[in-house]
Design a protein around this motif. Sequence first.
Motif, short mmCIF file in Angstrom:
data_model
loop_
_atom_site.label_atom_id
_atom_site.label_comp_id
_atom_site.label_asym_id
_atom_site.label_seq_id
_atom_site.Cartn_x
_atom_site.Cartn_y
_atom_site.Cartn_z
N LEU A 236 184.56 126.09 28.29
CA LEU A 236 183.25 126.17 27.62
C LEU A 236 182.69 124.77 27.35
O LEU A 236 181.51 124.52 27.58
N LEU A 237 183.56 123.86 26.89
CA LEU A 237 183.07 122.52 26.55
C LEU A 237 182.59 121.78 27.80
O LEU A 237 181.57 121.11 27.77
N LEU A 238 183.32 121.94 28.90
CA LEU A 238 182.91 121.23 30.12
C LEU A 238 181.73 121.91 30.79
O LEU A 238 180.75 121.26 31.16
N ALA A 239 181.81 123.27 30.94
CA ALA A 239 180.74 124.00 31.64
C ALA A 239 179.44 123.93 30.86
O ALA A 239 178.36 123.88 31.44
N GLY A 240 179.54 123.91 29.52
CA GLY A 240 178.33 123.96 28.71
C GLY A 240 177.66 122.61 28.56
O GLY A 240 176.55 122.52 28.06
N TYR A 241 178.35 121.57 28.97
CA TYR A 241 177.85 120.23 28.66
C TYR A 241 177.12 119.57 29.84
O TYR A 241 175.93 119.33 29.79
N GLU A 242 177.87 119.33 30.91
CA GLU A 242 177.36 118.47 31.97
C GLU A 242 176.08 119.00 32.64
O GLU A 242 175.11 118.26 32.81
N SER A 243 176.08 120.30 33.01
CA SER A 243 174.89 120.77 33.74
C SER A 243 173.66 120.79 32.84
O SER A 243 172.55 120.53 33.32
N THR A 244 173.86 121.09 31.55
CA THR A 244 172.70 121.09 30.65
C THR A 244 172.19 119.66 30.46
O THR A 244 170.97 119.41 30.50
N ALA A 245 173.12 118.70 30.30
CA ALA A 245 172.71 117.29 30.16
C ALA A 245 171.95 116.84 31.42
O ALA A 245 170.92 116.17 31.33
N SER A 246 172.45 117.24 32.61
CA SER A 246 171.78 116.88 33.86
C SER A 246 170.37 117.45 33.90
O SER A 246 169.42 116.78 34.32
N MET A 247 170.25 118.73 33.49
CA MET A 247 168.93 119.38 33.52
C MET A 247 167.96 118.72 32.54
O MET A 247 166.76 118.63 32.83
N ILE A 248 168.45 118.26 31.39
CA ILE A 248 167.54 117.60 30.44
C ILE A 248 167.05 116.28 31.05
O ILE A 248 165.86 116.01 31.14
N GLY A 249 168.00 115.46 31.53
CA GLY A 249 167.64 114.14 32.07
C GLY A 249 166.74 114.23 33.29
O GLY A 249 165.66 113.64 33.34
N LEU A 250 167.19 115.00 34.29
CA LEU A 250 166.39 115.12 35.53
C LEU A 250 165.05 115.78 35.26
O LEU A 250 164.03 115.41 35.85
N GLY A 251 165.06 116.79 34.38
CA GLY A 251 163.82 117.52 34.06
C GLY A 251 162.79 116.60 33.44
O GLY A 251 161.60 116.66 33.77
N VAL A 252 163.24 115.71 32.53
CA VAL A 252 162.29 114.77 31.90
C VAL A 252 161.71 113.85 32.97
O VAL A 252 160.49 113.64 33.03
N LEU A 253 162.58 113.35 33.87
CA LEU A 253 162.06 112.46 34.92
C LEU A 253 161.06 113.21 35.81
O LEU A 253 160.01 112.68 36.17
N LEU A 254 161.38 114.46 36.14
CA LEU A 254 160.48 115.26 36.97
C LEU A 254 159.12 115.43 36.29
O LEU A 254 158.06 115.31 36.92
N LEU A 255 159.14 115.68 34.98
CA LEU A 255 157.89 115.86 34.24
C LEU A 255 157.12 114.54 34.11
O LEU A 255 155.89 114.53 34.10
N LEU A 256 157.86 113.43 34.03
CA LEU A 256 157.18 112.12 34.01
C LEU A 256 156.48 111.85 35.34
O LEU A 256 155.41 111.25 35.38
N GLN A 257 157.10 112.33 36.42
CA GLN A 257 156.52 112.11 37.76
C GLN A 257 155.40 113.10 38.07
O GLN A 257 154.68 112.93 39.03
N ASN A 258 155.31 114.17 37.29
CA ASN A 258 154.28 115.19 37.54
C ASN A 258 153.49 115.45 36.25
O ASN A 258 153.49 116.56 35.71
N PRO A 259 152.80 114.41 35.74
CA PRO A 259 152.15 114.54 34.42
C PRO A 259 151.13 115.67 34.35
O PRO A 259 150.91 116.25 33.29
N GLU A 260 150.51 116.00 35.50
CA GLU A 260 149.46 117.03 35.48
C GLU A 260 150.03 118.42 35.18
O GLU A 260 149.29 119.32 34.80
#
Length: 400
Positions: A236-260
């Motif tokens: 639970l600690l490993l599965a619940g952590y890494e992919s969610t952290a990746s989605m937060i970081g990459l998602g923010v970058l994606l939204l910065l690149q697509n401001p519209e």
Amino acid sequence: MPGRLAPPIHARRTYFDPVPELGELREKQPVSRIRMPWGMDAWLVTRYDDVRAVLGDPDTFDVDASSVSMIGVMQPEGSAESDSSETPAERAQAEALTHAKIRRLLLPEFTPRRTRQLAFRVAAFVDEHLDKLAHAGHPADLIALFARPIPLLVICELVGVPKEDRTEFQRWNTVRLDTTSDPRTKAEATKRAHAHMSELVARHRKQPGNGVLGRLVAEHGHEFDDATLTGLVDLLLLAGYESTASMIGLGVLLLLQNPEQRALVCDDETADGAIEEILRYLTVGHTTMPRVARKNTVIGTTKIAAGDIVMCSLPGANRDPDFVEDPDRLDLTRGFNTHVSFGYGMHSCFGAPLARMQLRFAYRRLFERFPALRLAIPLADVEFQTESISYGILSLPVSW
Ligand code: HEM
């Protein structure tokens, strides 16, 4: 780097996209032979329909526990699965029974209702880390200060890891998931984390606390030995952590690149659909866990022999033009789609409602608090995490 193997084709990306070769493979040879970095040959399945057919047929394609241990999702030593007197078929059956039992017990902990009860805590963790970001001043690393700590705190809260232990868990898990740390340091961190988790299980056995582990011990403690419970907490600690952290970081970058398109994640009406499209588009997990064919079979027109290993490419499936129109275009108005970012079938992610809730709070509150958020370095200098089981970003300097 000399001597370092290039990631296999299904794990290669260019910014937010799988490499074009993956699309070519899907078109010309949708079930193809690949060699995994640890030397094993496997079939790579890249079409959406084929991926769903494999994941939806656990009698034919079972999770292969021995390959799972090779990619580093290790069971603690002495767990129930290491009984060498069992035949592989007996072991597979025992694993399936344990998995079914654990899943049955854990599923009620991850219902949307139970997840909503955690909403207040998740919002508080997000706000606390926005304050930390503000205090750090800019430029600040969004991964270290925001994307990584939030999912770790959420999963610790859910499992029942006491506050005083969380910093230690974060330290060890960061080392374990850091692809640049050397194997000896990783092994030491894993050993320490497991020892600490065994102690946590022992403490809950004496006095069951709040959270999943406490409830599990109180209600079903007699059905599982300590090694199984320790393995469960680790999963639970490993599965619940890494992919969610990746989605937060990459998602923010994606939204910065697509401001519209950014406003769509900040609006109650559109946020849920927008997040599903971000999950589809980014597909942080390269594959599900390896499957093994239990009998001779076919995928599409390709013959698969009993014992063959099968890897399902999740970006391959989610970017399949037979699944969605114009799959390489990010369109946050696309609405709900049956993407496979959380897998499919009996092993699909039961942390999905919790992950979705964290993404909703994280994206929205970040952009509401820092409306002028921007990347503090050129996009070409962003360091991506390419050698882990999930794609992500190593550090993301931002200003506001
Ligand atoms: C955005 C974040 C997440 C993504 C993309 C993700 C993705 C996945 C995928 C693709 C699988 C299927 C593996 C397979 O079929 O072999 C899976 C399984 C799993 N996930 Fe997640 N996950 C996320 C967050 C979480 C969270 C927050 C938890 C937390 C508690 C969690 C716990 C699990 C567990 C325990 C399994 C194994 C289920 C089983 O074998 O029955 N995941 N996840």
